[in-house]
Structure formats: C-alpha cells, structure tokens
Design a protein around this motif. Structure first.
Motif, PDB file in Angstrom:
ATOM      1  N   ARG A 123       0.831  -1.217   0.000  1.00 49.27           N
ATOM      2  CA  ARG A 123       0.000   0.000   0.000  1.00 49.27           C
ATOM      3  C   ARG A 123       0.859   1.257   0.000  1.00 49.27           C
ATOM      4  NH1 ARG A 123      -2.602  -3.311   3.837  1.00 49.27           N
ATOM      5  NH2 ARG A 123      -1.643  -2.138   5.550  1.00 49.27           N
ATOM      6  N   ARG A 124       2.171   1.041  -0.131  1.00 47.20           N
ATOM      7  CA  ARG A 124       3.147   2.132  -0.131  1.00 47.20           C
ATOM      8  C   ARG A 124       3.106   2.932   1.157  1.00 47.20           C
ATOM      9  NH1 ARG A 124       5.527   2.592  -5.053  1.00 47.20           N
ATOM     10  NH2 ARG A 124       4.477   1.538  -6.799  1.00 47.20           N
ATOM     11  N   GLU A 125       2.871   2.211   2.250  1.00 52.28           N
ATOM     12  CA  GLU A 125       2.921   2.821   3.574  1.00 52.28           C
ATOM     13  C   GLU A 125       4.284   2.554   4.193  1.00 52.28           C
ATOM     14  OE1 GLU A 125      -0.224   1.145   5.813  1.00 52.28           O
ATOM     15  OE2 GLU A 125      -1.826   1.921   4.509  1.00 52.28           O
ATOM     16  N   LEU A 126       4.875   3.566   4.795  1.00 53.59           N
ATOM     17  CA  LEU A 126       6.183   3.411   5.423  1.00 53.59           C
ATOM     18  C   LEU A 126       6.009   2.694   6.758  1.00 53.59           C
ATOM     19  CD1 LEU A 126       9.175   4.233   4.974  1.00 53.59           C
ATOM     20  CD2 LEU A 126       8.727   6.179   6.492  1.00 53.59           C
ATOM     21  N   PRO A 127       6.711   1.569   6.987  1.00 51.80           N
ATOM     22  CA  PRO A 127       6.586   0.882   8.277  1.00 51.80           C
ATOM     23  C   PRO A 127       7.152   1.751   9.395  1.00 51.80           C
ATOM     24  CG  PRO A 127       8.357  -0.073   6.971  1.00 51.80           C
ATOM     25  CD  PRO A 127       7.645   0.891   6.085  1.00 51.80           C
ATOM     26  N   THR A 274      15.735  -4.597  -3.143  1.00 50.20           N
ATOM     27  CA  THR A 274      16.651  -5.078  -4.190  1.00 50.20           C
ATOM     28  C   THR A 274      15.967  -5.243  -5.545  1.00 50.20           C
ATOM     29  OG1 THR A 274      16.244  -7.366  -3.488  1.00 50.20           O
ATOM     30  CG2 THR A 274      18.175  -6.254  -2.561  1.00 50.20           C
ATOM     31  N   HIS A 275      14.653  -5.533  -5.554  1.00 52.58           N
ATOM     32  CA  HIS A 275      13.948  -5.801  -6.809  1.00 52.58           C
ATOM     33  C   HIS A 275      12.878  -4.763  -7.136  1.00 52.58           C
ATOM     34  CE1 HIS A 275      15.788  -9.720  -6.143  1.00 52.58           C
ATOM     35  NE2 HIS A 275      15.462 -10.068  -7.375  1.00 52.58           N
ATOM     36  N   GLY A 276      12.593  -3.878  -6.208  1.00 51.00           N
ATOM     37  CA  GLY A 276      11.585  -2.870  -6.473  1.00 51.00           C
ATOM     38  C   GLY A 276      10.235  -3.205  -5.860  1.00 51.00           C
ATOM     39  N   HIS A 277       9.343  -2.215  -5.832  1.00 54.99           N
ATOM     40  CA  HIS A 277       8.048  -2.356  -5.176  1.00 54.99           C
ATOM     41  C   HIS A 277       7.175  -3.430  -5.819  1.00 54.99           C
ATOM     42  CE1 HIS A 277       3.836  -1.245  -4.268  1.00 54.99           C
ATOM     43  NE2 HIS A 277       4.329  -0.949  -3.079  1.00 54.99           N
ATOM     44  N   ASP A 278       7.219  -3.559  -7.132  1.00 55.27           N
ATOM     45  CA  ASP A 278       6.357  -4.530  -7.819  1.00 55.27           C
ATOM     46  C   ASP A 278       6.709  -5.973  -7.462  1.00 55.27           C
ATOM     47  OD1 ASP A 278       5.025  -2.472  -9.041  1.00 55.27           O
ATOM     48  OD2 ASP A 278       6.189  -2.563 -10.903  1.00 55.27           O
ATOM     49  N   ALA A 279       7.932  -6.213  -6.980  1.00 52.15           N
ATOM     50  CA  ALA A 279       8.348  -7.573  -6.626  1.00 52.15           C
ATOM     51  C   ALA A 279       7.587  -8.105  -5.421  1.00 52.15           C
ATOM     52  CB  ALA A 279       9.850  -7.613  -6.342  1.00 52.15           C
ATOM     53  N   HIS A 283       6.943 -11.680  -6.657  1.00 52.65           N
ATOM     54  CA  HIS A 283       7.921 -12.692  -6.238  1.00 52.65           C
ATOM     55  C   HIS A 283       7.197 -13.925  -5.690  1.00 52.65           C
ATOM     56  CE1 HIS A 283      11.468 -14.595  -4.659  1.00 52.65           C
ATOM     57  NE2 HIS A 283      12.237 -13.568  -5.009  1.00 52.65           N
ATOM     58  N   PRO A 284       7.452 -15.103  -6.259  1.00 53.96           N
ATOM     59  CA  PRO A 284       6.709 -16.314  -5.827  1.00 53.96           C
ATOM     60  C   PRO A 284       6.975 -16.697  -4.383  1.00 53.96           C
ATOM     61  CG  PRO A 284       8.505 -16.879  -7.326  1.00 53.96           C
ATOM     62  CD  PRO A 284       8.395 -15.386  -7.363  1.00 53.96           C
ATOM     63  N   ALA A 285       8.151 -16.394  -3.849  1.00 59.86           N
ATOM     64  CA  ALA A 285       8.472 -16.796  -2.484  1.00 59.86           C
ATOM     65  C   ALA A 285       7.658 -16.017  -1.456  1.00 59.86           C
ATOM     66  CB  ALA A 285       9.964 -16.601  -2.210  1.00 59.86           C
ATOM     67  N   LEU A 286       7.150 -14.841  -1.839  1.00 54.83           N
ATOM     68  CA  LEU A 286       6.375 -14.013  -0.900  1.00 54.83           C
ATOM     69  C   LEU A 286       4.873 -14.257  -1.005  1.00 54.83           C
ATOM     70  CD1 LEU A 286       8.219 -10.577  -1.193  1.00 54.83           C
ATOM     71  CD2 LEU A 286       8.744 -12.533   0.291  1.00 54.83           C
TER      72      LEU A 286
END
Length: 291
Positions: A123-127, A274-279, A283-286
């Motif tokens: 959601r592009r929220e900063l933790p 390392t891979h960007g927000h779209d990952a 990313h299958p592992a996530l």
C-alpha cells in the motif's frame, strides 16, 4: 442434561481413555484366564500322560505372570499420555511444553508481522521506524527491524595438515603392517582436511540483527557489527515459509544465511529494496505472506 448429552459425554470419555482402560482391564483378566487355562491343560496332561499338554500348561502359567506386566506397562504409558492431555487442556504445562509453546507463539507472531509488513509496503505505507543505538546510522538511514537470527556464511578455506612417515625394521610382515598402517593414517588425515576445507556453511551462531532502508547489520562474535549494503546484493533467495533468507554479494564477500522468526519480514523488506516495489506482488516466495 438430556439423555443424548449424557450419551455424547460418555462416548467422548471412552474415546479419550480407552487406550489405557482396555489394557488396565486386561492385566488382571489375562492373569486369571491364563492361570485357569494352565490349570486345565496341566490336568489334561496328567490324565492323558501327554507331555505336550504339560508344556502348554507351563507356557500358559508363564503368560499368566507376563500378561499383567505387559498390559500394566501399556496402561501406565497410555494413562500418562491421557493425564498429560488433560493437564494441557487445563493450562498445566511442563517447562519443555511452555518453552515449545513460546517458541511456536514467537514464530506465529513473526509470520503475522511479516504479512502485515508486506501489506503495508504494497500500500506504499512506510513501516514504523525503531530506535537503534548500537549502530551509527548512515546519512538518510532509517531502521525498521531488530531481533536475533541464526547467522552463517558459505565459503571454503585452506587447511594445513601433517603427514607422518615411519621407518620399520624387523620381519617383513611387521614392516608391511607398519607401512600400511601409516598410509591409512595419512589417508584419513587427508580426507578430514579436504572435508574441513570444502566450501560449506560456516560460522553458525546466533546474532543480533538490525535492518534499515540501506543495509543489514549483524553483530558477529569476535568481529563486531558487520554491514551488508543492499546495493551490494547480487542475488537473494527468500524462503519465508522456512524462516530463512540467503543473500549473495557477487564475490565481494561470502554468501550469508539468516534464519529465525524475523527472517520473513527481513526477506520481504530485502526483496522490495533489491527488486523494487512490484516484486512484493510478483515474487513467488512471498506469495504465502497474506495480510
């Protein structure tokens, strides 16, 4: 209470306790049955003069003494398990069970935190940031994770080992035996050295880890705080379901493995950095991490 409720309770009680009740009943019953059977077989042998019946009677008497022991042991073991289940159901746990429950709870909370972190990042929220005082921050650095993880590095090493030599005198058989024994000893030393020097996971230890928007910092025993910049990562292998993440650094330093409750959250943050927000979505592992 209705008749159906009483019947249901009795059925439930029987399913919980039949594993120890049945052998507890069979212990005395088996003794009586085998004694009576042995007495009958012994009498039959005396009347007929057949030694076979007498031998069967002896076996039956032995079974009469063995059956209470066997069934008693089974009843005690099954009964203790039923007692432990009853204790656990009422909140009474052993120290080992408490430690195991705390371990499972810690991993469950960590998984929920990683799932929530992934959702917030998508959601592009900063933790939320966390204060870190043991590591001096870099310019613009913000810390988001802190905790203990299992740490290991993957590399080979050089091992020096000695080879012995022997000079033997005497009979030929003695000389040959001494030379063969020396050769076997040298071969074992060489094999051990090769196994020790082979590329493998090393430096296994539990370390304190902090994670920021720029790096992973690990407090390694004997070496202090080591920094692993996300900009130097050349490959990442996240495995949240097994609470592990492995990172490679393109030969600049040896690959690193981090394992433990915080690993899914670390892997999520590392994949994005390392891979960007779209990952986060691709990313299958996530995929197993669901907010």
């Amino acid at each position: 209470m209705s008749e159906r409720d009483r019947s249901g309770q009795q059925s439930t009680w029987w399913r919980r306790h039949r594993a120890w009740v049945v052998p507890a009943v069979l212990a005395p019953v088996g003794y009586v049955v085998f004694v009576l059977l042995g007495a009958w077989l012994n009498g039959l042998g005396e009347r007929t003069g057949n030694v076979g019946w007498s031998l069967l009677a002896l076996v039956s008497f032995l079974a009469a003494f063995a059956s209470p022991v066997v069934f008693g042991i089974i009843a005690l073991r099954k009964g203790y398990r039923a007692f432990r289940r009853w204790r656990r159901a009422h909140g009474h746990l052993t120290k080992h069970e408490v430690a195991l429950q705390q371990h499972e709870d810690a991993y469950a909370r960590a998984w929920q935190h990683a799932s929530a972190l992934k959702g917030a990042l998508m959601r592009r929220e900063l933790p939320p940031e966390i204060p870190v005082w043991s590591v001096v921050p870099w310019a613009g650095e913000r810390f988001f994770l802190s905790g203990g993880l299992g740490y290991a590095r993957y590399y080979g090493t050089d091992v020096v080992y000695g080879q012995s030599s022997v000079v033997a005198f005497g009979r030929p058989a003695w000389v040959a035996g001494a030379l063969i024994g020396n050769a076997i000893g040298n071969s074992i030393s060489r094999s051990r050295a090769q196994a020790t020097a082979a590329t493998q996971w090393r430096e296994h230890q539990q370390v304190e880890v902090v994670v920021s928007n720029q790096r992973i910092a690990c407090n390694v025993a004997g070496r202090g705080w080591l920094s692993f910049d996300f900009a130097s990562v050349t490959a990442i292998y996240p495995d949240p379901e097994h609470f592990t993440v492995v990172l490679e650094f393109g030969g600049q330093t040896s690959p690193m493995s981090l394992t433990g409750p915080m690993a899914p959250a670390l892997a999520t943050l590392a994949v994005m950095l390392t891979h960007g927000h779209d990952a986060l979505r691709a990313h299958p592992a996530l995929a197993a991490l669901q907010d």
